[in-house]
Design a protein around this motif. Structure first.
Motif, PDB file in Angstrom:
ATOM      1  N   VAL A 136      71.882  11.108  42.115  1.00 58.57           N
ATOM      2  CA  VAL A 136      72.713   9.965  41.715  1.00 58.57           C
ATOM      3  C   VAL A 136      73.886   9.804  42.678  1.00 58.57           C
ATOM      4  N   VAL A 137      74.497  10.914  43.074  1.00 62.61           N
ATOM      5  CA  VAL A 137      75.589  10.844  44.057  1.00 62.61           C
ATOM      6  C   VAL A 137      75.080  10.244  45.359  1.00 62.61           C
ATOM      7  N   ALA A 138      73.909  10.709  45.826  1.00 60.65           N
ATOM      8  CA  ALA A 138      73.334  10.182  47.066  1.00 60.65           C
ATOM      9  C   ALA A 138      73.060   8.687  46.944  1.00 60.65           C
ATOM     10  N   ALA A 139      72.537   8.265  45.801  1.00 63.37           N
ATOM     11  CA  ALA A 139      72.248   6.842  45.607  1.00 63.37           C
ATOM     12  C   ALA A 139      73.521   6.009  45.598  1.00 63.37           C
ATOM     13  N   ASN A 140      74.567   6.514  44.940  1.00 60.05           N
ATOM     14  CA  ASN A 140      75.829   5.772  44.887  1.00 60.05           C
ATOM     15  C   ASN A 140      76.490   5.653  46.251  1.00 60.05           C
ATOM     16  N   LEU A 141      76.249   6.630  47.115  1.00 62.78           N
ATOM     17  CA  LEU A 141      76.851   6.594  48.446  1.00 62.78           C
ATOM     18  C   LEU A 141      75.993   5.853  49.459  1.00 62.78           C
ATOM     19  N   LYS A 142      74.672   5.967  49.345  1.00 57.80           N
ATOM     20  CA  LYS A 142      73.794   5.456  50.390  1.00 57.80           C
ATOM     21  C   LYS A 142      73.255   4.057  50.110  1.00 57.80           C
ATOM     22  N   LEU A 143      73.332   3.622  48.845  1.00 60.38           N
ATOM     23  CA  LEU A 143      72.911   2.270  48.501  1.00 60.38           C
ATOM     24  C   LEU A 143      74.145   1.412  48.276  1.00 60.38           C
ATOM     25  N   GLY A 144      74.153   0.231  48.782  1.00 65.55           N
ATOM     26  CA  GLY A 144      75.344  -0.613  48.757  1.00 65.55           C
ATOM     27  C   GLY A 144      75.765  -1.029  47.360  1.00 65.55           C
ATOM     28  N   SER A 145      77.001  -1.522  47.252  1.00 67.65           N
ATOM     29  CA  SER A 145      77.548  -1.946  45.966  1.00 67.65           C
ATOM     30  C   SER A 145      76.875  -3.207  45.438  1.00 67.65           C
ATOM     31  N   ASN A 146      76.089  -3.896  46.280  1.00 70.62           N
ATOM     32  CA  ASN A 146      75.379  -5.089  45.823  1.00 70.62           C
ATOM     33  C   ASN A 146      74.151  -4.750  44.992  1.00 70.62           C
ATOM     34  N   ILE A 147      73.812  -3.460  44.928  1.00 73.04           N
ATOM     35  CA  ILE A 147      72.673  -3.003  44.127  1.00 73.04           C
ATOM     36  C   ILE A 147      73.201  -2.487  42.796  1.00 73.04           C
ATOM     37  N   SER A 148      72.610  -2.926  41.701  1.00 71.27           N
ATOM     38  CA  SER A 148      73.087  -2.540  40.378  1.00 71.27           C
ATOM     39  C   SER A 148      72.851  -1.058  40.110  1.00 71.27           C
ATOM     40  N   GLN A 149      73.621  -0.521  39.159  1.00 69.24           N
ATOM     41  CA  GLN A 149      73.491   0.895  38.821  1.00 69.24           C
ATOM     42  C   GLN A 149      72.120   1.188  38.226  1.00 69.24           C
ATOM     43  N   ASN A 150      71.577   0.255  37.458  1.00 67.71           N
ATOM     44  CA  ASN A 150      70.244   0.461  36.883  1.00 67.71           C
ATOM     45  C   ASN A 150      69.185   0.574  37.973  1.00 67.71           C
ATOM     46  N   ASP A 151      69.302  -0.249  39.014  1.00 63.41           N
ATOM     47  CA  ASP A 151      68.360  -0.168  40.123  1.00 63.41           C
ATOM     48  C   ASP A 151      68.503   1.153  40.869  1.00 63.41           C
ATOM     49  N   LYS A 152      69.728   1.602  41.032  1.00 63.28           N
ATOM     50  CA  LYS A 152      69.952   2.892  41.702  1.00 63.28           C
ATOM     51  C   LYS A 152      69.319   4.031  40.908  1.00 63.28           C
ATOM     52  N   LEU A 153      69.482   4.006  39.586  1.00 65.87           N
ATOM     53  CA  LEU A 153      68.891   5.056  38.756  1.00 65.87           C
ATOM     54  C   LEU A 153      67.368   4.972  38.781  1.00 65.87           C
ATOM     55  N   ALA A 154      66.825   3.755  38.853  1.00 64.76           N
ATOM     56  CA  ALA A 154      65.371   3.596  38.950  1.00 64.76           C
ATOM     57  C   ALA A 154      64.852   4.192  40.250  1.00 64.76           C
ATOM     58  N   VAL A 155      65.591   3.997  41.339  1.00 64.30           N
ATOM     59  CA  VAL A 155      65.213   4.578  42.627  1.00 64.30           C
ATOM     60  C   VAL A 155      65.257   6.098  42.554  1.00 64.30           C
ATOM     61  N   VAL A 156      66.311   6.628  41.932  1.00 63.98           N
ATOM     62  CA  VAL A 156      66.443   8.086  41.795  1.00 63.98           C
ATOM     63  C   VAL A 156      65.231   8.659  41.057  1.00 63.98           C
ATOM     64  N   ASP A 157      64.870   8.056  39.929  1.00 65.28           N
ATOM     65  CA  ASP A 157      63.726   8.553  39.153  1.00 65.28           C
ATOM     66  C   ASP A 157      62.431   8.437  39.959  1.00 65.28           C
ATOM     67  N   GLU A 158      62.318   7.358  40.722  1.00 63.68           N
ATOM     68  CA  GLU A 158      61.114   7.132  41.516  1.00 63.68           C
ATOM     69  C   GLU A 158      60.952   8.199  42.594  1.00 63.68           C
ATOM     70  N   VAL A 159      62.029   8.510  43.301  1.00 65.40           N
ATOM     71  CA  VAL A 159      61.971   9.511  44.369  1.00 65.40           C
ATOM     72  C   VAL A 159      61.737  10.898  43.785  1.00 65.40           C
ATOM     73  N   ILE A 160      62.366  11.187  42.657  1.00 56.49           N
ATOM     74  CA  ILE A 160      62.169  12.491  42.015  1.00 56.49           C
ATOM     75  C   ILE A 160      60.707  12.678  41.625  1.00 56.49           C
ATOM     76  N   ARG A 161      60.083  11.622  41.099  1.00 58.01           N
ATOM     77  CA  ARG A 161      58.658  11.720  40.737  1.00 58.01           C
ATOM     78  C   ARG A 161      57.785  11.888  41.973  1.00 58.01           C
ATOM     79  N   LEU A 162      58.114  11.161  43.024  1.00 58.21           N
ATOM     80  CA  LEU A 162      57.319  11.247  44.253  1.00 58.21           C
ATOM     81  C   LEU A 162      57.305  12.670  44.803  1.00 58.21           C
ATOM     82  N   LEU A 163      58.430  13.336  44.734  1.00 60.63           N
ATOM     83  CA  LEU A 163      58.546  14.674  45.325  1.00 60.63           C
ATOM     84  C   LEU A 163      58.262  15.782  44.324  1.00 60.63           C
ATOM     85  N   GLY A 164      57.837  15.416  43.119  1.00 59.97           N
ATOM     86  CA  GLY A 164      57.426  16.426  42.153  1.00 59.97           C
ATOM     87  C   GLY A 164      58.555  17.284  41.648  1.00 59.97           C
ATOM     88  N   LEU A 165      59.732  16.692  41.443  1.00 61.76           N
ATOM     89  CA  LEU A 165      60.900  17.450  40.987  1.00 61.76           C
ATOM     90  C   LEU A 165      61.291  17.126  39.552  1.00 61.76           C
TER      91      LEU A 165
END
Length: 640
Positions: A136-165
């Protein structure tokens, strides 16, 4: 999309092998495919023993690394693998000659930095955070403020699933296995969907099962259309064929460039027959190590990387890649994006808030550090207060009170200098990966570090000052205690700034040697001339003014003795019954804590600026490399 369970403590955790599309990530952070091409790449470093004063580490090598492919840079130790990776990633530019192109166009470093991530060999991740918190920290820093928090959390969950974590989602990073830490390091850089990922020895320190999992992970990432380039010493035979392209180096030359399946036929053309008992990767490395002449034969055969012995593959055309990259470059220049926007996706204040919250959370979970600091101030306060117990209201103990003031300053100096000297170098190693991959700006990080440490410093020092002040029976006047504490606090923050400067400049071992030497000099200047009265040489007055300890000592002493009535003498004769006499003989006549406080503020700013510049120099490897190269060139010109 079924996934196998992942435990939180084993290096041999299974990883889902099904393909998973990054729907949210590709939607909100679309990036173009990227092909990297380099021609006649030469890299030299100063070396007085080499001919001409320069030693070439890369010798006019060539190659092309394409999107959608997993490329391994292989070779024996000292072949130039990491050097090539550092140059392609933009980590090293000084001393480099030749051309590097991105999608057939000259690489623009500022734009390329936004499109790539570099995962260094040490899989360092922030401690005392769970996997999800880190993401979540990485998403908040690396994704711009024009992206909503819900989208950032969706990306986090997506990457975590991809990497089996997902099964160790809430596990703290310090409890992860080696394989999980590698996957987390990749996941953190995958958050902003970089089309190019560089990895330096990603399999180092892993067992065979974890190495297989790591390679499967890189293959899945590659299938998402990314260019994945990694250095690897000697992969197991079972994994060698999993690479799409192998780039083998030896002594700064390219000795093979192509698909793994083409390695054995290539060696046959060079009259080198691979035995059936040996794997192709092991055989070619043994071949070039056993006889240096084989390096010349192989590099001539492959034309130092110009030839690319590839299997036929279908890939997106380079022309289309080039057009997409060109459109991004045009959009960047037309939209009025500043230099900071090109480097960092978020604003200074966003970075500062995210980093501050992360640091506060880590500090609150570091219970051992909190207990050590609390009891250190408590026991030190009781010890010093007990040594000088009851001396503050006796005229016969005026000199003891002055020694008390010296001891207070020595305590503050060593406590707040040595802590960052011993701790901050470890944070610098963590910072290097995040800063190079453009998570945040150095100003935001440094401001967050400064602000986060102050509340705990104030609370601990306030407790210490209350204990020593009351036990030593100093005058119970609020304005005197206020300036006693305020000057001590300013001295503590100055000391912390000096400690940060040393910690940013040196590793722990060297810093722990340098710091006491610097503190000894500052302390010597602080107490110089005590007893001389006004008879201090002008030169020494200038030297004394460079020691913030002098201002701290004068400030603490004057807060207790300034404008104080003659003290009660319980002996036959009390020479310093009038504290002003002591102040005059100690070279501090007519001093007041307010003025010393302002002097300390100036020193505070100076030390913080020095610490920031030292950290900037440490982080900017190119600045150091350029200084070394320019200095070498100047020396060489003078010699000729």
């Amino acid at each position: 999309m079924a996934s196998s369970p992942v435990s939180s403590g084993s290096a041999s955790d299974s990883v889902p092998c099904g393909k998973k599309d990054l729907v949210h990530l590709n939607r909100i952070a679309r990036k173009p495919p990227v092909d990297i091409e380099f021609q006649d790449l030469i890299y030299s470093i100063p070396d007085s023993k080499a001919k001409g004063g320069w030693r070439q580490l890369l010798k006019s090598i060539n190659g092309t690394f394409r999107s959608g492919e997993l490329t391994a840079i292989m070779g024996p130790s000292g072949a130039g693998k990491s050097t090539l990776l550092n140059i392609l990633a933009g980590y090293v530019t000084a001393g480099v000659k030749g051309s590097i192109k991105v999608n057939k166009k000259p690489r623009q470093t500022k734009i390329f930095n936004r499109l790539s991530s570099y995962i260094m060999q040490e899989d360092l991740v922030q401690p005392r955070l769970s996997i999800r918190e880190s993401m979540v920290v990485a998403a908040n820093l690396k994704l711009g403020s024009n992206i909503s928090q819900n989208d950032k959390l969706a990306v986090v969950d997506e990457v975590i699933r991809l990497l089996g974590l997902e099964k160790c989602n809430n596990t703290r990073t310090e409890h992860l296995s080696g394989g999980q830490r590698k996957r987390l390091a990749v996941a953190l850089e995958l958050v902003n969907n970089p089309p190019v990922i560089f990895l330096d020895e990603p399999t180092t320190g892993l067992d065979n099962v974890a190495i297989k999992q790591c390679m499967e992970l890189l293959q899945r990432i590659t299938k998402q259309g990314r260019t994945v380039i990694c250095t690897i010493h000697q992969p197991p035979a079972s994994l060698f064929q999993n690479f799409d392209q192998v780039y083998i180096m030896a002594n700064g030359y390219c000795v093979f460039n192509g698909s793994p399946a083409q390695l054995v036929p290539f060696m046959l053309l060079a009259n080198c027959v691979c035995p059936s008992t040996s794997t192709p990767a092991d055989f070619i490395i043994e071949l070039i190590q056993s006889n240096p002449e084989n390096i010349n034969i192989l590099q001539n055969q492959i034309q130092n990387g110009k030839c690319n012995l590839r299997d036929k593959i279908e890939s997106k055309s380079v022309t289309q890649h080039s057009n997409e990259m060109y459109e991004i470059c045009q959009d960047t220049t037309r939209s009025g994006i500043t230099r900071d926007d090109i480097t960092f996706p978020t604003s200074f204040w966003t970075q500062f808030l995210v980093l501050s919250s992360r640091m506060f959370l880590q500090m609150s979970r570091n219970k051992s550090m909190l207990y050590i600091q609390f009891f250190h101030h408590l026991f030190s306060g009781l010890l010093i207060g007990g040594i000088f117990f009851g001396t503050g209201d006796s005229a016969s103990q005026t000199m003891s009170v002055f020694k008390f003031c010296i001891l207070i300053n020595v305590f503050v100096m060593y406590t707040y200098v040595m802590s960052p000297v011993l701790v901050f170098p470890m944070e610098v190693h963590l910072l290097k990966r995040e800063y190079f991959n453009r998570w945040f700006g150095l100003k935001a990080y440094f401001c967050a570090t400064t602000v986060v440490n102050i509340p705990l410093l104030v609370l601990n020092l306030l407790m210490f000052c209350i204990i020593v002040y009351t036990l030593s029976y100093q005058p119970l006047e609020w304005h005197r205690f206020f300036w006693f504490f305020t000057v001590s606090l300013a001295s503590a923050i100055c000391s912390q700034g000096l400690g940060l400067a040393i910690g940013a400049s040196f590793e722990i071992l060297n810093g722990s040697v340098v710091a006491p030497h610097i503190l000894a000099i500052l302390l010597a200047f602080a107490v110089y001339g005590m007893g001389y009265g006004a008879a201090i040489e002008p030169f020494m007055k200038v030297m004394m003014s460079t020691s913030y300890m002098r201002y701290g000592l004068v400030g603490v002493t004057s807060s207790i003795f300034n404008k104080r009535k003659p003290m009660q003498c319980d002996d036959y004769y009390c020479h310093y019954r009038n504290p002003e006499l002591l102040m005059t003989e100690m070279g501090m006549p007519n001093s007041n804590p307010q003025l010393q406080f302002w002097y300390l503020l100036v020193s505070l700013v100076v030390y913080r600026v020095i610490a920031y510049l030292a950290l900037k120099y440490r982080m900017t490897s190119e600045l150091r490399n350029k200084i070394v190269h320019y200095a070498a060139k100047i020396v060489k010109q003078k010699e000729t």
